[in-house]
Write an enzyme that holds these catalytic residues in place. Structure first.
Site, short mmCIF file in Angstrom:
data_model
loop_
_atom_site.label_atom_id
_atom_site.label_comp_id
_atom_site.label_asym_id
_atom_site.label_seq_id
_atom_site.Cartn_x
_atom_site.Cartn_y
_atom_site.Cartn_z
N PRO A 360 -0.52 -2.99 0.82
CA PRO A 360 -1.49 -2.72 -0.26
C PRO A 360 -2.59 -3.78 -0.29
O PRO A 360 -2.46 -4.85 0.33
CB PRO A 360 -0.63 -2.77 -1.53
CG PRO A 360 0.57 -3.55 -1.15
CD PRO A 360 0.82 -3.32 0.29
N PRO A 361 -3.68 -3.51 -1.00
CA PRO A 361 -4.78 -4.49 -1.07
C PRO A 361 -4.33 -5.78 -1.74
O PRO A 361 -3.50 -5.79 -2.65
CB PRO A 361 -5.84 -3.76 -1.91
CG PRO A 361 -5.49 -2.32 -1.83
CD PRO A 361 -4.00 -2.26 -1.70
N VAL A 363 -2.76 -8.52 -0.48
CA VAL A 363 -1.54 -9.24 -0.10
C VAL A 363 -1.81 -10.28 0.99
O VAL A 363 -0.89 -10.93 1.47
CB VAL A 363 -0.43 -8.27 0.36
CG1 VAL A 363 0.00 -7.38 -0.78
CG2 VAL A 363 -0.89 -7.43 1.56
N THR A 366 -6.00 -9.88 5.73
CA THR A 366 -7.17 -10.38 6.45
C THR A 366 -7.13 -11.89 6.58
O THR A 366 -7.38 -12.45 7.66
CB THR A 366 -8.45 -9.93 5.73
OG1 THR A 366 -8.44 -8.51 5.59
CG2 THR A 366 -9.68 -10.35 6.50
N SER A 681 14.81 9.93 -5.60
CA SER A 681 15.66 8.77 -5.86
C SER A 681 16.19 8.71 -7.29
O SER A 681 17.06 7.89 -7.59
CB SER A 681 14.91 7.48 -5.55
OG SER A 681 13.77 7.35 -6.37
N LYS A 724 12.41 -1.96 -6.34
CA LYS A 724 13.24 -1.43 -7.42
C LYS A 724 14.19 -2.48 -7.97
O LYS A 724 14.39 -2.59 -9.18
CB LYS A 724 14.01 -0.20 -6.91
CG LYS A 724 13.11 0.99 -6.60
CD LYS A 724 13.89 2.16 -6.02
CE LYS A 724 12.98 3.34 -5.74
NZ LYS A 724 13.70 4.50 -5.17
#
Length: 785
Positions: A360-361, A363, A366, A681, A724
């Site tokens: 995800p963005p 983390v 880059t 789930s 979770k």
């Protein structure tokens, strides 16, 4: 062949006429013409090809000539802009009797005319004259393709020979229409003879004029040659003019470069062309720019790699907290390079890995590339591919285009000034494609270790070795990356940070960075651990740390103002956050405050981490219905039905009267109804809440669970276990139930979190009920007779 009466749709032609035998590509965009093309599909793809009297975008019957051609649609292809690319072939002349509009298209009634001619002395003489004229015309004209005369000699029918001359590039649209309207084959042969004679005369006059102009320019050419000889004499005398210095400088750069010999030879050939050209020639700038780029590539220039494992590990740990899998892979790469370097003779050349970091963005994908370059002692370059649609961005533009440049990978090598940098290919999942090409297909060569040793850029047109480059690609998702490209990379998933990891990142990296950016010394600013924890929980909800950094910057701005107004020290506490940033923006789910009947606690995965999911079940009198609410997706609804079917099939074992199911309605609800929910789930959570409501046994509020349920009561594995478990621990859960087959995923969960939880793996729903349901007897929510 006889005349034939036809009713066919009309394709109106712009500035041209099509004669029998001609094969012509057309771009069709006007609605009546497109409609005619569609109508022709049911008529054997036959149409009338009729030229407009006056070229116009409006297609009307009054603006059409009375003579056209019957045509066959050979090929039709719809383009992205809505137009149609079609290839048509003229078959027979046609006299148009009537044109009417039908369903948005023009439909004409006409006669397809049969033309034939008997061989006679006159016809043979005309044919020979035409063939001789064609030969002379082809000799004089630069636009007549090779083989045109041989093709004409092979035509048997005199009428077809006359029509074939319509391909002549100098024939105007009006002349083609005039030829089309000649029904008598002998008249057509005579007309073509006159046309060729006129064109031959025009071309001969043109050649005479050009010869005169050429003679007048020979004096200028002689002056240029003399000036070039003067330059050579001055060079021999050591009196070379300043104009020759750039060429000499280019020659020195080429000869001192470490480029391969075949590339050096090509560069010197281009330099020779540059020297031979006059200074005012437009080719001078093109060749000079090409040689500048060719010599700017760092041929054979390599950074000396650091093969110190401990030093590399320290650098990676200094720049990033967590991300153990990525760091481990880099250390493994350095270890391989170290062992290869220790060998007396390098038998196998080690390949640089091509890593794809997916997560995800925010983390750190880059910034991790920059850290890898520092750890390896290599130069760093970044290529952003988000929104790129043009293949030339990867391979470069051909030199024939004005302003052409090499592709981004060649530019990255020039920027890095080394042949073995670390190149980060950012946002590779957001590359697009359109009529200019598919950049992902061009990336196949770049990111294939078997091919990138001889990468060819369209601008340079020489092989470039990219095999020593360490490529790091980043993406937010894998779905949009083509399978062939994904197969060439080693995928490393980077999950969102845990709360504990965010806390350490804020303390070690974000806080010092923002204090320095706002001019605040560490001894004048303080923030408690609980304040940072509340900042993470109540003011951000993300997988990365970008929003967290923005919130820390907001607190730093408040502190900067306070210190600038004369305050000696600023401290941010858990209680003061609300005054600094306003009320809390987010709330994480917490465990229930009491054991309840018909309520079970599950956990869910979200793109920004995990969260608590509560399932509520009410039982009421009814007719055996199942009501599902809470914005549940199809898979989640199927899980609820599977849970109910399991409960009915095991009713006797669970102490439930089977007859009750026909006399009651079960309502299952998952709170936060505005939020879409899906996935299998929550199956055992739904089953537990349902059986609790039916048996009257309350559920343990300290127990959370996840797992898919089958009709036979088996518990199947799920995904997102790490997120979770972290959500359960954050919510105050003490016991966590998970599928037995997910125990292998526990290694990804921090040990500090596992120590605070009682983790129970299960294989069947009976094991879940034994842990989650209390033994205390109680009355059901709704007793059904």
């Amino acid at each position: 062949m006889t005349d034939e009466r036809l009713i066919l749709p009309v394709i109106a032609l712009h500035d041209t006429s099509i004669l029998p035998g001609m094969v012509v590509p057309l771009r069709i965009g006007r609605p009546p013409t497109v409609a005619a093309l569609e109508r022709a599909k049911s008529l054997g793809n036959r149409v009338f090809l009729i030229a407009q009297k006056v070229s116009s975008e409006d297609v009307t019957a009054e603006n059409l000539h009375r003579v056209g051609a019957v045509g066959q649609i050979v090929q039709a292809m719809r383009l992205p802009d809505g137009t149609v690319h079609a290839v048509v072939q003229g078959q027979r002349r046609a006299f148009i009797e009537d044109v009417q509009g039908e369903d948005g298209a023009l439909v004409a009634t006409g006669r397809a005319l049969a033309t034939s001619v008997e061989r006679s002395i006159e016809v043979e003489g005309l044919i020979r004259g035409i063939l001789d004229g064609l030969a002379r015309y082809a000799e004089l004209s630069r636009d007549v393709p090779q083989g045109a005369v041989e093709t004409a000699r092979a035509i048997v029918d005199p009428s077809d020979l006359a029509d074939a001359v319509a391909y002549a590039p100098d024939m105007t649209a009006a002349q083609r229409q005039e030829l089309l309207e000649l029904f008598d084959p002998i008249e057509r042969l005579r007309w073509v003879t006159r046309f060729l004679a006129t064109q031959i005369e025009i071309l001969e006059v043109r050649d005479r004029i050009q010869s005169e102009v050429r003679r007048s320019t020979e004096g200028n050419q002689r002056e240029f040659l003399l000036r070039e000889q003067l330059k050579a004499i001055q060079k021999e005398l050591g009196e070379a003019s300043g104009g020759a210095e750039p060429v000499d400088a280019l020659r020195t750069r080429i000869e001192s470069s470490r480029m391969p010999e075949e590339i050096r030879a090509r560069a010197l050939r281009e330099l020779g062309r540059l020297e031979a050209l006059p200074a005012a020639s437009p080719e001078v700038g093109v060749i000079r720019t090409y040689l500048d780029w060719l010599t700017a590539i760092p041929w054979g220039v390599k950074d000396v790699e650091s093969i110190d494992l401990d030093a590399a590990a320290r650098v990676l740990d200094e720049d990033h907290y967590g991300l153990s899998r990525v760091k481990e892979r880099v250390i493994e790469f350095i270890a391989v390079r170290k062992l290869v370097a220790e060998q007396p003779r390098e038998s196998v050349r080690p390949r640089s890995p091509i890593l794809l970091l997916v997560g995800p963005p925010g983390v750190g994908k880059t910034s991790l590339g920059r850290s890898l370059a520092r750890a390896l002692g290599r130069k760093y370059a970044r290529i952003a591919l988000g929104g790129v649609h043009d293949e030339a961005e990867i391979r470069g533009h051909r030199r024939t285009y004005v302003g052409a440049l090499p592709g981004r990978f060649v530019q990255a090598l020039k920027t890095a000034a080394t042949i073995n940098p670390v190149i980060v290919i950012d946002e590779i999942d957001k590359v697009g494609r359109d009529f200019r090409g598919d950049p992902t297909s061009a990336l196949l060569e770049v990111l294939d270790p078997e091919q990138n040793g001889t990468f060819s850029d369209h601008y340079l047109e020489v092989p470039i070795d990219l095999s020593d480059v360490l490529f790091i690609a980043t993406a937010n998702q894998l779905d949009t990356i083509p399978a062939a490209l994904r197969d060439r990379m080693e995928v490393i998933d980077i999950a969102g940070y845990t709360e504990a990891e965010k806390l350490e990142i804020a303390r070690r990296h974000l806080l010092p960075k923002q204090l320095a950016a706002h001019g605040i010394s560490a001894d004048r600013f303080g923030v408690s651990r609980k304040a940072l924890q509340r900042l993470i929980r109540d003011y951000t909800r993300e997988a990365g740390v970008r929003s967290l950094e923005r919130e820390i910057a907001a607190v730093a701005r408040k502190a900067a103002r306070s210190l600038a107004e004369g305050r000696r020290r600023f401290a941010a506490t858990e209680r003061s956050l609300e005054g600094l940033l306003g009320p809390s923006r987010f709330e994480f789910g917490l465990a229930e405050t009491a054991d309840e009947i018909g309520v079970a606690t599950g956990v869910a995965w979200t793109p920004v981490g995990g969260d608590i999911l509560t399932v509520e079940v009410n039982v009421m009198p009814g007719k055996g219905d199942l009501i599902l609410t809470g914005h549940l997706g199809d898979v989640m609804q199927e899980s609820a039905r599977a849970a109910l079917s399991f409960a009915r099939s095991r009713a006797a074992d669970l102490g439930i009267d089977p007859a009750r199911f026909e006399k009651m309605t079960v309502h299952l609800h998952v709170p936060a109804g505005a939020v879409p929910k899906d996935g299998p789930s929550a199956g055992i959570t739904m089953a537990t809440a349902l059986i609790s409501a039916l048996t009257g046994r309350p559920t343990d509020r300290h127990v959370a669970m996840t797992g898919e349920i089958t009709l036979r009561g088996r518990v199947l594995p799920i995904g997102g276990l790490k997120e979770k478990i972290l959500a359960a621990q954050r919510a105050g859960i003490g016991t966590f139930i998970l599928p037995q087959r997910n125990t292998k995923d526990l290694r990804e969960v921090p040990a500090s979190v596992l120590r605070r939880l009682r983790v129970i793996p299960v294989e069947r729903i009976d094991e879940v009920l034994a842990v989650a349901l209390r033994e205390t007897a109680a009355t059901t929510l709704s007793a059904v007779a």
